[in-house]
Write an enzyme that holds these catalytic residues in place. Sequence first.
Site, PDB file in Angstrom:
ATOM      1  N   VAL A 179       0.817  -1.230   0.000  1.00  0.00           N
ATOM      2  CA  VAL A 179       0.000   0.000   0.000  1.00  0.00           C
ATOM      3  C   VAL A 179       0.847   1.276   0.000  1.00  0.00           C
ATOM      4  O   VAL A 179       0.315   2.359  -0.193  1.00  0.00           O
ATOM      5  CB  VAL A 179      -0.996   0.081   1.195  1.00  0.00           C
ATOM      6  CG1 VAL A 179      -2.033  -1.013   1.118  1.00  0.00           C
ATOM      7  CG2 VAL A 179      -0.268   0.082   2.530  1.00  0.00           C
ATOM      8  N   LYS A 180       2.135   1.157   0.186  1.00  0.00           N
ATOM      9  CA  LYS A 180       3.004   2.338   0.316  1.00  0.00           C
ATOM     10  C   LYS A 180       3.349   2.932  -1.067  1.00  0.00           C
ATOM     11  O   LYS A 180       3.017   2.346  -2.085  1.00  0.00           O
ATOM     12  CB  LYS A 180       4.259   1.980   1.107  1.00  0.00           C
ATOM     13  CG  LYS A 180       3.970   1.404   2.504  1.00  0.00           C
ATOM     14  CD  LYS A 180       3.285   2.397   3.443  1.00  0.00           C
ATOM     15  CE  LYS A 180       2.636   1.749   4.641  1.00  0.00           C
ATOM     16  NZ  LYS A 180       3.556   1.279   5.664  1.00  0.00           N
TER      17      LYS A 180
END
Length: 372
Positions: A179-180
């Site tokens: 998700v980064k």
Amino acid sequence: MIPYGRQWVDEEDIASVVEVLRSPWLTTGPKVEEFERAVATLVGAEHAVAVSSGTAALHAAMYAIGVGPGDEVILPPMTFAATANAVLFQGGEPVFVDVEPDTLLIDPQKVEDAISSKTKAVVAVDYAGQPCNYHELRSICEEHGLVLVADACHSLGGSYRGNPVGSLADLNVFSFHPVKPITTGEGGMVTTNNPEFAERMRRFRNHCISTDYRQREKEGSWFYQVTDLGYNYRLTDIQAALGISQLKKLPAWIERRQEIARIYTEAFANIGEIEPLREQSDIFHAYHLYVVRCERRDELFSKLRSKGIGVNVHYIPVHLHPLYRERFGTGEGLCPLAEEAYREILSLPIFPALKEVEVSKVIETLLGILKQ
Ligand SMILES: *Cc1c(COP(=O)(O)O)cnc(C)c1O
């Protein structure tokens, strides 16, 4: 369900991973160094040390500083638990300091008030991708002889007063979880201009062994020494190859995140019940998260979820988790502004592959629920 965040892996990424799988080096090889150089160059730091996760990167940073029993580390509670856990890994004590209510970034004045003779370091968290007030944090840390660490897991690609995230603190920590801002599956990195910190972290990620494998090969020697307690926190070349390929797309992806944020902010401009967080001036926001405050948060959360919008809450303040309550006696009232924010925050979907129609759907669904 539209998630709040999601990776974007294309054919070019896949080809670069496959190339490594056909090469002699699956780990501790040339791709790791190439990835480290690429990140260091991008953020304008002299050294970058790749590790197996953002959590490992935080742990390595605490080790580099020399945090140990009896040491205090100041940090905000509005973060993922790993930020504080890393202090505990090394036997230190986290000191939670409240955030500013409109940005949810650590309040520099409260940092200064919390400094004691035991304080070793300050960890600033670039919450949602917005760089903290590094000008003030730096001057406080310099005045008191403290190390400044940036938990920049949200903010790769952002900048503060024209200086890139990754060059703003003594140690700057990144995560490459899916998700980064960019992903390597799992992975992390620390950037620094301090060669001693860099050297300590390189040994730490490999059991604190005094020489590395290639050095021994070159010298025709089998001898090595374990000089301190270290870990296997190595990143593989497979992961590094993915990271190198992903990094090329970062600038365009941050632009896209900012565009989505602008659309949301404009849509909520005249909606009194929805309050987006404030953007500070003279920063470049990486928009890992798009967070709004709203009094009807719990209702919005469940209704949006039931309509296929994967909203989330970032974060439960760390000092409210049982581990911290039981070990350090923390609890309600310690950081009232973070606790109040926690009841009202909602993360809306934001990621580079999010389509225009999906952004519209999020907005229309949210406004529809508010009218009920
Ligand atoms: C993701 C994250 C971490 C931990 O990173 P991992 O790669 O998941 O170990 C630490 N701090 C913050 C603020 C994060 O968002």
